[in-house]
Scaffold this motif. Structure first.
Motif, PDB file in Angstrom:
ATOM      1  N   ASP A  59       0.824  -1.209   0.000  1.00 11.95           N
ATOM      2  CA  ASP A  59       0.000   0.000   0.000  1.00 11.95           C
ATOM      3  C   ASP A  59       0.861   1.263   0.000  1.00 11.95           C
ATOM      4  O   ASP A  59       0.530   2.252  -0.656  1.00 11.95           O
ATOM      5  CB  ASP A  59      -0.959   0.001   1.192  1.00 11.95           C
ATOM      6  N   GLN A  60       1.980   1.230   0.718  1.00 10.25           N
ATOM      7  CA  GLN A  60       2.882   2.380   0.695  1.00 10.25           C
ATOM      8  C   GLN A  60       3.499   2.557  -0.693  1.00 10.25           C
ATOM      9  O   GLN A  60       3.656   3.688  -1.158  1.00 10.25           O
ATOM     10  CB  GLN A  60       3.969   2.233   1.762  1.00 10.25           C
ATOM     11  N   THR A  61       3.800   1.458  -1.358  1.00 11.77           N
ATOM     12  CA  THR A  61       4.333   1.532  -2.730  1.00 11.77           C
ATOM     13  C   THR A  61       3.273   2.108  -3.674  1.00 11.77           C
ATOM     14  O   THR A  61       3.589   2.965  -4.508  1.00 11.77           O
ATOM     15  CB  THR A  61       4.789   0.145  -3.208  1.00 11.77           C
ATOM     16  N   ILE A  62       2.042   1.637  -3.550  1.00  9.42           N
ATOM     17  CA  ILE A  62       0.943   2.179  -4.378  1.00  9.42           C
ATOM     18  C   ILE A  62       0.827   3.680  -4.128  1.00  9.42           C
ATOM     19  O   ILE A  62       0.668   4.467  -5.067  1.00  9.42           O
ATOM     20  CB  ILE A  62      -0.387   1.460  -4.078  1.00  9.42           C
ATOM     21  N   TYR A  63       0.924   4.085  -2.871  1.00  5.68           N
ATOM     22  CA  TYR A  63       0.833   5.505  -2.529  1.00  5.68           C
ATOM     23  C   TYR A  63       1.958   6.305  -3.190  1.00  5.68           C
ATOM     24  O   TYR A  63       1.713   7.343  -3.810  1.00  5.68           O
ATOM     25  CB  TYR A  63       0.879   5.690  -0.999  1.00  5.68           C
ATOM     26  N   ILE A  64       3.182   5.827  -3.077  1.00  2.00           N
ATOM     27  CA  ILE A  64       4.323   6.562  -3.635  1.00  2.00           C
ATOM     28  C   ILE A  64       4.194   6.687  -5.158  1.00  2.00           C
ATOM     29  O   ILE A  64       4.393   7.770  -5.725  1.00  2.00           O
ATOM     30  CB  ILE A  64       5.650   5.888  -3.228  1.00  2.00           C
ATOM     31  N   VAL A  65       3.846   5.600  -5.817  1.00  3.03           N
ATOM     32  CA  VAL A  65       3.659   5.629  -7.271  1.00  3.03           C
ATOM     33  C   VAL A  65       2.545   6.610  -7.640  1.00  3.03           C
ATOM     34  O   VAL A  65       2.663   7.395  -8.592  1.00  3.03           O
ATOM     35  CB  VAL A  65       3.368   4.218  -7.826  1.00  3.03           C
ATOM     36  N   THR A  66       1.474   6.589  -6.863  1.00  8.71           N
ATOM     37  CA  THR A  66       0.339   7.474  -7.137  1.00  8.71           C
ATOM     38  C   THR A  66       0.721   8.942  -6.962  1.00  8.71           C
ATOM     39  O   THR A  66       0.330   9.793  -7.775  1.00  8.71           O
ATOM     40  CB  THR A  66      -0.846   7.104  -6.222  1.00  8.71           C
ATOM     41  N   SER A 118      -5.055   5.993  -6.709  1.00  9.88           N
ATOM     42  CA  SER A 118      -5.801   6.504  -5.549  1.00  9.88           C
ATOM     43  C   SER A 118      -6.961   5.586  -5.200  1.00  9.88           C
ATOM     44  O   SER A 118      -7.167   5.232  -4.032  1.00  9.88           O
ATOM     45  CB  SER A 118      -6.341   7.908  -5.834  1.00  9.88           C
ATOM     46  N   LEU A 119      -7.706   5.200  -6.209  1.00  9.81           N
ATOM     47  CA  LEU A 119      -8.857   4.327  -5.982  1.00  9.81           C
ATOM     48  C   LEU A 119      -8.405   2.970  -5.449  1.00  9.81           C
ATOM     49  O   LEU A 119      -8.993   2.426  -4.509  1.00  9.81           O
ATOM     50  CB  LEU A 119      -9.639   4.166  -7.289  1.00  9.81           C
ATOM     51  N   LEU A 120      -7.340   2.428  -6.034  1.00 10.39           N
ATOM     52  CA  LEU A 120      -6.818   1.142  -5.583  1.00 10.39           C
ATOM     53  C   LEU A 120      -6.396   1.219  -4.113  1.00 10.39           C
ATOM     54  O   LEU A 120      -6.753   0.350  -3.305  1.00 10.39           O
ATOM     55  CB  LEU A 120      -5.637   0.715  -6.463  1.00 10.39           C
ATOM     56  N   LEU A 121      -5.657   2.256  -3.761  1.00  6.24           N
ATOM     57  CA  LEU A 121      -5.186   2.391  -2.379  1.00  6.24           C
ATOM     58  C   LEU A 121      -6.357   2.552  -1.410  1.00  6.24           C
ATOM     59  O   LEU A 121      -6.427   1.863  -0.386  1.00  6.24           O
ATOM     60  CB  LEU A 121      -4.233   3.585  -2.263  1.00  6.24           C
ATOM     61  N   ILE A 122      -7.269   3.423  -1.736  1.00  8.68           N
ATOM     62  CA  ILE A 122      -8.406   3.678  -0.843  1.00  8.68           C
ATOM     63  C   ILE A 122      -9.232   2.411  -0.638  1.00  8.68           C
ATOM     64  O   ILE A 122      -9.595   2.055   0.490  1.00  8.68           O
ATOM     65  CB  ILE A 122      -9.282   4.828  -1.392  1.00  8.68           C
ATOM     66  N   LEU A 123      -9.541   1.720  -1.724  1.00 10.16           N
ATOM     67  CA  LEU A 123     -10.371   0.519  -1.601  1.00 10.16           C
ATOM     68  C   LEU A 123      -9.624  -0.624  -0.904  1.00 10.16           C
ATOM     69  O   LEU A 123     -10.235  -1.399  -0.159  1.00 10.16           O
ATOM     70  CB  LEU A 123     -10.897   0.082  -2.957  1.00 10.16           C
ATOM     71  N   ARG A 124      -8.312  -0.720  -1.124  1.00 11.72           N
ATOM     72  CA  ARG A 124      -7.535  -1.758  -0.423  1.00 11.72           C
ATOM     73  C   ARG A 124      -7.548  -1.502   1.083  1.00 11.72           C
ATOM     74  O   ARG A 124      -7.717  -2.422   1.877  1.00 11.72           O
ATOM     75  CB  ARG A 124      -6.090  -1.786  -0.922  1.00 11.72           C
ATOM     76  N   VAL A 125      -7.380  -0.247   1.480  1.00 11.12           N
ATOM     77  CA  VAL A 125      -7.354   0.090   2.900  1.00 11.12           C
ATOM     78  C   VAL A 125      -8.754  -0.020   3.505  1.00 11.12           C
ATOM     79  O   VAL A 125      -8.921  -0.493   4.634  1.00 11.12           O
ATOM     80  CB  VAL A 125      -6.768   1.507   3.106  1.00 11.12           C
ATOM     81  N   ALA A 126      -9.759   0.363   2.757  1.00  9.11           N
ATOM     82  CA  ALA A 126     -11.131   0.394   3.280  1.00  9.11           C
ATOM     83  C   ALA A 126     -11.769  -0.991   3.366  1.00  9.11           C
ATOM     84  O   ALA A 126     -12.572  -1.238   4.264  1.00  9.11           O
ATOM     85  CB  ALA A 126     -11.997   1.297   2.413  1.00  9.11           C
ATOM     86  N   THR A 127     -11.416  -1.902   2.445  1.00  6.03           N
ATOM     87  CA  THR A 127     -12.157  -3.171   2.405  1.00  6.03           C
ATOM     88  C   THR A 127     -11.316  -4.412   2.618  1.00  6.03           C
ATOM     89  O   THR A 127     -11.825  -5.414   3.087  1.00  6.03           O
ATOM     90  CB  THR A 127     -12.884  -3.333   1.058  1.00  6.03           C
ATOM     91  N   HIS A 128     -10.075  -4.425   2.195  1.00 10.45           N
ATOM     92  CA  HIS A 128      -9.207  -5.607   2.289  1.00 10.45           C
ATOM     93  C   HIS A 128      -9.805  -6.816   1.574  1.00 10.45           C
ATOM     94  O   HIS A 128      -9.501  -7.950   1.909  1.00 10.45           O
ATOM     95  CB  HIS A 128      -8.908  -5.983   3.749  1.00 10.45           C
ATOM     96  N   ASP A 129     -10.682  -6.596   0.601  1.00 12.22           N
ATOM     97  CA  ASP A 129     -11.343  -7.700  -0.098  1.00 12.22           C
ATOM     98  C   ASP A 129     -10.660  -8.014  -1.420  1.00 12.22           C
ATOM     99  O   ASP A 129     -10.043  -7.147  -2.049  1.00 12.22           O
ATOM    100  CB  ASP A 129     -12.819  -7.367  -0.351  1.00 12.22           C
ATOM    101  N   ASP A 130     -10.810  -9.260  -1.863  1.00 10.41           N
ATOM    102  CA  ASP A 130     -10.193  -9.719  -3.105  1.00 10.41           C
ATOM    103  C   ASP A 130     -10.829  -9.104  -4.349  1.00 10.41           C
ATOM    104  O   ASP A 130     -10.246  -9.146  -5.424  1.00 10.41           O
ATOM    105  CB  ASP A 130     -10.274 -11.248  -3.203  1.00 10.41           C
ATOM    106  N   PHE A 131     -12.031  -8.537  -4.215  1.00 10.09           N
ATOM    107  CA  PHE A 131     -12.706  -7.980  -5.383  1.00 10.09           C
ATOM    108  C   PHE A 131     -12.187  -6.588  -5.763  1.00 10.09           C
ATOM    109  O   PHE A 131     -12.511  -6.068  -6.824  1.00 10.09           O
ATOM    110  CB  PHE A 131     -14.225  -7.915  -5.172  1.00 10.09           C
ATOM    111  N   VAL A 132     -11.356  -5.986  -4.928  1.00 11.65           N
ATOM    112  CA  VAL A 132     -10.882  -4.624  -5.172  1.00 11.65           C
ATOM    113  C   VAL A 132     -10.205  -4.466  -6.535  1.00 11.65           C
ATOM    114  O   VAL A 132     -10.554  -3.553  -7.285  1.00 11.65           O
ATOM    115  CB  VAL A 132      -9.969  -4.133  -4.019  1.00 11.65           C
TER     116      VAL A 132
END
Length: 160
Positions: A59-66, A118-132
């Motif tokens: 998630d930190q990597t996704i954030y930095i790239v974003t 941004s959407l990927l990071l937010i949804l990963r943090v908010a849901t932790h679900d495989d459908f993200v």
């Protein structure tokens, strides 16, 4: 022998056409600049929150790239304004419109990446679900349809 001026269905010279297209481009850039600057501003604050330290490495990597994509998008979408300011009065407006249009297109691609991250990071943090990833992919397809497929389809139909 000089080539006759190319006409576009409007009674305007190449310079008049460049003026019109420049005005239209600036209106488009104003909309995207506002959005990318707000998004980028919010992204910059995330690293200063308590939650950031508890994010997984992915998630930190996704954030930095974003954030990097957001910075690049901001640069590309502000670029046409700087270009205009630096070449104003040099009698190269048709070329400047072409360059600014390319910068704007690159900015849209970078904005797509920023919004996706941004959407990927937010949804990963908010849901932790495989459908993200599937949900994000669906939204990216929607962006692609709205931003590129439909406009290119309309452009192609107008050329027929």
């Amino acid at each position: 022998m000089a080539e006759p001026e190319r006409r576009t269905g409007r009674d305007e010279s190449e310079e008049e056409r460049a003026d019109r297209m420049w005005g239209e481009l600036l209106q488009e850039v104003r909309v995207t600049q506002m959005g990318v600057q707000i998004l980028f501003g919010f992204l910059l604050t995330v690293v200063f929150t308590n939650k950031y330290d508890s994010l997984a490495d992915t998630d930190q990597t996704i954030y930095i790239v974003t954030v990097v994509l957001g910075a690049a998008a901001t640069g590309a979408l502000i670029g046409p304004v700087s270009l205009h300011r630096l070449v104003a009065g040099r009698r190269i407006k048709p070329q400047a419109v072409s360059w600014a249009s390319r910068m704007t297109f690159v900015g849209l691609i970078l904005l797509l990446g920023t919004m996706t991250g941004s959407l990927l990071l937010i949804l990963r943090v908010a849901t932790h679900d495989d459908f993200v990833p599937w949900l994000v992919a669906g939204i990216v397809v929607w962006y692609l349809v709205c931003w590129f497929v439909l406009p290119l389809w309309a452009r192609r139909r107008s050329e027929e």
